[in-house]
Design a protein around this motif. Structure first.
Motif, PDB file in Angstrom:
ATOM      1  N   ALA A  30       0.838  -1.196   0.000  1.00  0.00           N
ATOM      2  CA  ALA A  30       0.000   0.000   0.000  1.00  0.00           C
ATOM      3  C   ALA A  30       0.875   1.249   0.000  1.00  0.00           C
ATOM      4  CB  ALA A  30      -0.929  -0.006   1.206  1.00  0.00           C
ATOM      5  N   ILE A  31       1.943   1.212   0.794  1.00  0.00           N
ATOM      6  CA  ILE A  31       2.869   2.351   0.849  1.00  0.00           C
ATOM      7  C   ILE A  31       3.620   2.499  -0.474  1.00  0.00           C
ATOM      8  CG2 ILE A  31       4.928   3.270   1.976  1.00  0.00           C
ATOM      9  CD1 ILE A  31       3.970   1.849   4.547  1.00  0.00           C
ATOM     10  N   ILE A  32       4.165   1.376  -0.955  1.00  0.00           N
ATOM     11  CA  ILE A  32       4.917   1.403  -2.218  1.00  0.00           C
ATOM     12  C   ILE A  32       4.022   1.835  -3.376  1.00  0.00           C
ATOM     13  CG2 ILE A  32       6.118  -0.028  -3.924  1.00  0.00           C
ATOM     14  CD1 ILE A  32       7.097  -1.740  -1.542  1.00  0.00           C
ATOM     15  N   MET A  52      -5.072  -2.151  -1.528  1.00  0.00           N
ATOM     16  CA  MET A  52      -4.144  -2.882  -0.673  1.00  0.00           C
ATOM     17  C   MET A  52      -4.253  -2.407   0.782  1.00  0.00           C
ATOM     18  SD  MET A  52      -2.383  -5.003  -2.698  1.00  0.00           S
ATOM     19  CE  MET A  52      -0.673  -5.312  -2.292  1.00  0.00           C
ATOM     20  N   LEU A  53      -4.445  -1.096   0.960  1.00  0.00           N
ATOM     21  CA  LEU A  53      -4.609  -0.559   2.305  1.00  0.00           C
ATOM     22  C   LEU A  53      -5.875  -1.109   2.959  1.00  0.00           C
ATOM     23  CD1 LEU A  53      -3.769   1.378   4.558  1.00  0.00           C
ATOM     24  CD2 LEU A  53      -5.029   3.191   3.363  1.00  0.00           C
ATOM     25  N   SER A  54      -6.943  -1.205   2.179  1.00  0.00           N
ATOM     26  CA  SER A  54      -8.181  -1.772   2.721  1.00  0.00           C
ATOM     27  C   SER A  54      -7.990  -3.239   3.070  1.00  0.00           C
ATOM     28  CB  SER A  54      -9.325  -1.598   1.719  1.00  0.00           C
ATOM     29  OG  SER A  54      -9.119  -2.370   0.561  1.00  0.00           O
ATOM     30  N   ASP A  55      -7.176  -3.944   2.285  1.00  0.00           N
ATOM     31  CA  ASP A  55      -6.864  -5.338   2.611  1.00  0.00           C
ATOM     32  C   ASP A  55      -6.144  -5.428   3.948  1.00  0.00           C
ATOM     33  OD1 ASP A  55      -7.927  -5.988   0.208  1.00  0.00           O
ATOM     34  OD2 ASP A  55      -6.132  -6.874  -0.642  1.00  0.00           O
ATOM     35  N   ALA A  56      -5.143  -4.557   4.126  1.00  0.00           N
ATOM     36  CA  ALA A  56      -4.402  -4.564   5.384  1.00  0.00           C
ATOM     37  C   ALA A  56      -5.343  -4.322   6.558  1.00  0.00           C
ATOM     38  CB  ALA A  56      -3.306  -3.504   5.345  1.00  0.00           C
ATOM     39  N   SER A  82     -17.534  -1.710   4.911  1.00  0.00           N
ATOM     40  CA  SER A  82     -17.840  -0.283   4.905  1.00  0.00           C
ATOM     41  C   SER A  82     -16.622   0.535   4.502  1.00  0.00           C
ATOM     42  CB  SER A  82     -18.329   0.152   6.298  1.00  0.00           C
ATOM     43  OG  SER A  82     -19.512  -0.533   6.656  1.00  0.00           O
ATOM     44  N   VAL A  83     -15.443   0.166   5.044  1.00  0.00           N
ATOM     45  CA  VAL A  83     -14.209   0.858   4.683  1.00  0.00           C
ATOM     46  C   VAL A  83     -13.935   0.707   3.188  1.00  0.00           C
ATOM     47  CG1 VAL A  83     -11.690   0.835   4.954  1.00  0.00           C
ATOM     48  CG2 VAL A  83     -13.163   0.686   6.964  1.00  0.00           C
ATOM     49  N   LEU A  84     -14.113  -0.500   2.681  1.00  0.00           N
ATOM     50  CA  LEU A  84     -13.876  -0.756   1.264  1.00  0.00           C
ATOM     51  C   LEU A  84     -14.834   0.041   0.391  1.00  0.00           C
ATOM     52  CD1 LEU A  84     -12.114  -2.413  -0.615  1.00  0.00           C
ATOM     53  CD2 LEU A  84     -13.758  -4.278  -0.454  1.00  0.00           C
ATOM     54  N   PHE A 144     -11.127  -9.717  -0.516  1.00  0.00           N
ATOM     55  CA  PHE A 144     -10.295  -8.537  -0.721  1.00  0.00           C
ATOM     56  C   PHE A 144      -9.130  -8.859  -1.660  1.00  0.00           C
ATOM     57  CE2 PHE A 144     -12.185  -6.644   3.110  1.00  0.00           C
ATOM     58  CZ  PHE A 144     -12.160  -5.295   2.797  1.00  0.00           C
ATOM     59  N   THR A 145      -8.447  -9.953  -1.393  1.00  0.00           N
ATOM     60  CA  THR A 145      -7.253 -10.291  -2.170  1.00  0.00           C
ATOM     61  C   THR A 145      -7.609 -10.707  -3.591  1.00  0.00           C
ATOM     62  OG1 THR A 145      -6.231 -11.029  -0.115  1.00  0.00           O
ATOM     63  CG2 THR A 145      -5.125 -11.652  -2.146  1.00  0.00           C
ATOM     64  N   ARG A 146      -8.721 -11.398  -3.756  1.00  0.00           N
ATOM     65  CA  ARG A 146      -9.163 -11.764  -5.098  1.00  0.00           C
ATOM     66  C   ARG A 146      -9.407 -10.508  -5.937  1.00  0.00           C
ATOM     67  NH1 ARG A 146     -14.913 -14.613  -5.951  1.00  0.00           N
ATOM     68  NH2 ARG A 146     -15.554 -12.469  -5.530  1.00  0.00           N
TER      69      ARG A 146
END
Length: 205
Positions: A30-32, A52-56, A82-84, A144-146
């Motif tokens: 997410a940072i990269i 990626m941040l939402s996954d984390a 909700s975040v996603l 999320f990852t899918r």
């Protein structure tokens, strides 16, 4: 010995290990991805980084939820969804802003970063595969990852088209698609959470 709960504890330990690794990998990407998206002026990369941040966030919630009640896990999945949903809507707003004000996405950064993200997400997806039919908060992490894997392929294709056509619109297009796909996944997770909440509520007399 069969009633000692050892199998349950071992299962939780394995889930924790998988989610910790997934959390670390997704937080790093997410940072990269965010930095790369800013440098490359790419809505596709920024959208992917937010995903990626939402996954984390989902993995962190999954770690907290392990060993908790079904109601707690349903609430955790509801928060993840909700975040996603909010992030997906934010991506669409950012795409619209860049269409209006203009941008010059850099295809090399897009393709290279998306390939790195794809390698990370495929690894995480394989790790999470045994959890996809598990409880609602764990199913949410797999979903999320899918979504990330699909988004990575989209960003790579968009980068190739940006290079080929010399136009930013493929990047705008994939940013929009990722935003819509993220919203779709959010709705699916919220649906699972709603069902789990209903099942965990005792019937009234």
């Amino acid at each position: 010995m069969s009633d000692c709960g050892c199998h349950h504890e071992a299962k939780n330990a394995q889930e924790q290990r998988v989610l910790r690794i997934a959390l670390a990998l997704n937080a790093a990407m997410a940072i990269i991805g965010g930095i790369a998206g800013w440098i490359a002026q790419s809505t596709g990369l920024l959208a992917d980084a937010l995903d990626m941040l939402s996954d984390a966030t989902a993995y962190a919630i999954g770690l907290i939820a392990i060993g908790r009640t079904t109601r707690f896990k349903a609430n955790a999945a509801w928060l993840s969804g909700s975040v996603l949903l909010v992030l997906g809507l934010g991506v669409l707003v950012e795409v619209g802003r860049r269409v209006i004000h203009g941008a010059e996405p850099l295809s090399g950064w897009m393709i290279g970063t998306a390939l790195l993200s794809l390698a990370v997400n495929v690894t995480v997806l394989r790790m999470l595969s045994p959890l996809k039919s598990g409880e609602v908060h764990l199913r949410a992490t797999w979903l999320f990852t899918r979504a990330d894997v699909v988004a990575n392929f989209g960003v790579i294709l968009a980068g190739i088209l940006v290079l080929w056509l010399g136009s930013p619109y493929p990047d705008f297009f994939i940013g929009t698609l990722i935003g819509l796909y993220v919203i779709k996944e959010a709705v699916e997770i919220l649906g699972d959470a709603r069902q789990a909440r209903t099942e965990s509520t005792p019937p009234t007399a």
